[in-house]
Design a protein around this motif. Structure first.
Motif, PDB file in Angstrom:
ATOM      1  N   GLU A   1       0.822  -1.212   0.000  1.00 18.89           N
ATOM      2  CA  GLU A   1       0.000   0.000   0.000  1.00 18.89           C
ATOM      3  C   GLU A   1       0.854   1.260   0.000  1.00 18.89           C
ATOM      4  OE1 GLU A   1      -2.217  -0.879   3.482  1.00 18.89           O
ATOM      5  OE2 GLU A   1      -3.840  -1.916   2.400  1.00 18.89           O
TER       6      GLU A   1
ATOM      7  N   LEU B   1      -5.776  -4.065  -4.724  1.00 17.39           N
ATOM      8  CA  LEU B   1      -4.953  -2.853  -4.838  1.00 17.39           C
ATOM      9  C   LEU B   1      -4.678  -2.497  -6.295  1.00 17.39           C
ATOM     10  CD1 LEU B   1      -2.170  -3.344  -2.091  1.00 17.39           C
ATOM     11  CD2 LEU B   1      -4.010  -1.641  -2.092  1.00 17.39           C
TER      12      LEU B   1
ATOM     13  N   LYS C   1       2.516   1.778  -3.843  1.00 14.71           N
ATOM     14  CA  LYS C   1       1.610   1.439  -4.950  1.00 14.71           C
ATOM     15  C   LYS C   1       2.125   1.916  -6.296  1.00 14.71           C
ATOM     16  CE  LYS C   1      -2.766   1.545  -4.793  1.00 14.71           C
ATOM     17  NZ  LYS C   1      -4.191   1.962  -4.677  1.00 14.71           N
TER      18      LYS C   1
END
Length: 581
Positions: free
Chosen positions: A34, A81, A37
């Motif tokens: 995260e 994601l 990214k």
């Protein structure tokens, strides 16, 4: 070679997982994904999902099933994601034995698995016992690049690199769980440079960091360009993240480029592109500190207890403990007898003052005397004889450390905590230690440290302070370093009177243990190294002591691996043994 187009952005995660904490390890991995990214590929070390090394835990089908389920869930999270792609180490089940593997997870959640081919089976590793050998990997395809990924030992042999470059890999990336050993870093670099020379490709070496039982994974990850030059190196013994970009549209020699975006320390500090690997003494001290800290923290011990004698070894262990977990969690106890000199008491008090740890003095004379009287009352009655004077004297000496050990274990039971043993490798080699006495404890951070190196480390620590140390400056009184080492178990006792000068002893021990030499050859080489004449009877005596102490070492607590032949998994000699060394 293929003509890869554009830029490939990588994030290399040099992090510290915990063996068996699969969900927590993968939660950390997802947090890194995260945070990065914008990367095309994020890379984690060998067996990061499961922790490493796994030993026989990896043979349990239930554990492998749990890892597989967790990886499946992690891949689903990567898909949510929508990137980046991930390369992460984890074991996978096989037809017979499991495989040491790495999972390549693309942004759409697809998973491709590569298998470790070369399985180390020496020193502390016996991977051929718990893992099956994989097939040579093929490059991974990512954004027009062919990624030549391999796992740890695969880099130490040329065959896997040849297989990847034959399949037109654009660069090599190695994920590792490589343990620290004194002077090992230059050896790693030499093997990596040989792979670069043979392939003409840049090489990325990502190593795990952290303590796992007796091993310390030292990090120190690096990137080599196509000429074998270091263009980036991460810190040793600390978590860090390296961001870099690879660019090329033809051969590396013509227009390839590696651009370092930054190295971020685990505490958030931004570091330079090449971080100096610590020198010999600093790396030893850092390995002992990290290994001790992780053993305490990962096993949930609230504090550490140790006996402090006013001598060098206990002073070093106390300092390591304070640097590892802080003074408020270290408890030192001085336990004098009538043989303990006032100098030892004064030096111990000075050490406690400098360290700022919890401490106390517990004289054991009132306990020692009843032990003596009880033995003298029951021994002759049971045995029908009086012991020889020398044997009775040795018994009296050994009562003292055994009483101390019992008190320390009592504190551990009553208040919770880990008892630290403080014997060095020189003593462990020749059995100059008392079973259930000063060998008592749950962990020994200097178990693989020869006495001469212990002296050097104490001097180094007094002259150096690093940000990761939780103790203060110059913590060890100079008097502890200068005084002749003594167990103080009888009047006028010194270690060197019993064992010989430590420089001589350690030279002989290294030749007998690290180099596996017979006593006669050890004598010849020691005379050359020290430029002196040595009594052959002394060398034969030391070799006999090493052989005879095997049964003691089998009962010693675990400790940190520093040398190529640590006692424990790295030294497996029979206790019942008619052969000489």
């Amino acid at each position: 070679m293929t003509a890869a187009k554009g830029v490939l952005r990588l994030a290399l995660i040099q992090a510290n997982p915990t063996v068996g904490a699969v969900d927590a390890n993968l939660a950390r991995a997802l947090a890194y994904c995260e945070s990065h990214k914008d990367a095309d590929l994020i890379v984690f070390p060998e067996c990061f999902a499961s922790g490493y090394p796994l030993e026989d835990l990896v043979l349990r089908p239930g554990f492998l099933a749990r890892v597989a389920q967790a990886i499946e869930g992690f891949a689903a999270s990567v898909r949510k994601l929508n990137g980046p792609a991930v390369l992460i180490g984890a074991p996978v089940a096989g037809a017979n034995l499991p495989y040491n593997a790495a999972h390549f997870i693309t942004p759409d959640g697809a998973v491709r698995t590569i298998l470790k081919t070369e399985l180390p089976n020496d020193d502390v590793f016996d991977e051929r016992r718990v893992f099956a050998q994989g097939n040579d990997p093929r490059p991974l395809d990512l954004s027009g690049w062919r990624v030549g990924a391999m796992i740890c030992e695969d880099m130490w042999h040329g065959r896997v690199t040849r297989a990847l470059t034959d399949e037109l890999a654009d660069f090599l990336i190695v994920i590792n769980g490589s343990p620290y050993e004194i002077d090992k870093m230059p050896v790693r670099l030499a093997h990596a440079r040989e792979r670069v020379r043979a392939s003409g490709c840049p090489l990325i070496y990502l190593n795990m960091v952290g303590g796992q039982d007796e091993l310390v994974l030292d990090g120190g990850s690096f990137v080599l360009d196509e000429e074998g030059e270091i263009v980036a190196q991460m810190p040793a013994f600390a978590e860090a993240t390296l961001r870099l970009e690879l660019t090329r549209s033809g051969s590396w020699a013509e227009n390839g480029k590696i651009e370092i975006q930054g190295i971020e320390h685990g505490d958030g500090d931004i570091l330079g592109e090449v971080v100096r690997y610590p020198d010999r003494l600093e790396s030893i001290y850092a390995a002992c500190t990290l290994g001790l800290r992780d053993y305490i923290e990962k096993n949930g011990f609230p504090r550490a207890f140790l006996g402090v004698s006013g001598g060098l070894d206990s002073a070093l262990v106390a300092t390591l403990a304070v640097d590892a977990i802080g003074a408020d969690r270290v408890v030192g106890v001085m336990m004098p007898t009538r043989f303990t000199g006032s100098e030892s008491l004064d030096l111990a008090n000075d050490l406690f003052r400098r360290l700022g740890c919890r401490h106390g003095v517990a004289p054991i004379g009132a306990i020692f005397d009843p032990y003596e009287r009880t033995l003298d009352s029951i021994g002759p009655e049971l045995m029908g004889m009086t012991p020889a004077a020398a044997a009775r004297s040795l018994t009296s000496e050994n009562f003292q450390p055994r009483i101390r050990g019992a008190l320390l274990m009592g504190l551990s039971n009553a208040y919770g905590g880990l008892v630290l043993s403080t014997g060095n490798k020189s003593e462990m080699s020749v059995g100059y230690a008392t079973l259930y006495g000063d060998m008592c404890g749950g962990f020994n951070p200097i178990k693989d440290l020869y006495k001469t190196t212990a002296f050097d480390l104490c001097r180094w620590r007094n002259e150096n302070h690093r940000d990761w140390m939780r103790g203060g400056r110059s913590p060890i009184p100079q008097g502890i370093i200068d005084r002749p080492p003594t167990a103080e178990l009888k009047p006028d006792q010194t270690d060197e009177a019993s064992l010989g000068a430590y420089e001589l002893l350690d030279t002989i021990l290294r030749l007998l243990i690290e180099h596996l030499l017979a006593p006669d050859e050890a004598l010849r080489q020691a005379e050359r190294q020290l430029n002196t004449t040595i009594d052959p009877a002394y060398v034969r005596r030391i070799a006999g002591l090493v052989k005879g102490a095997e049964y003691k070492r089998r009962q010693a607590p675990p400790g940190i691996k520093l040398t190529g032949r640590p006692f424990g998994k790295g030294w497996r000699y029979p206790m019942t043994n008619r052969a000489s060394l």
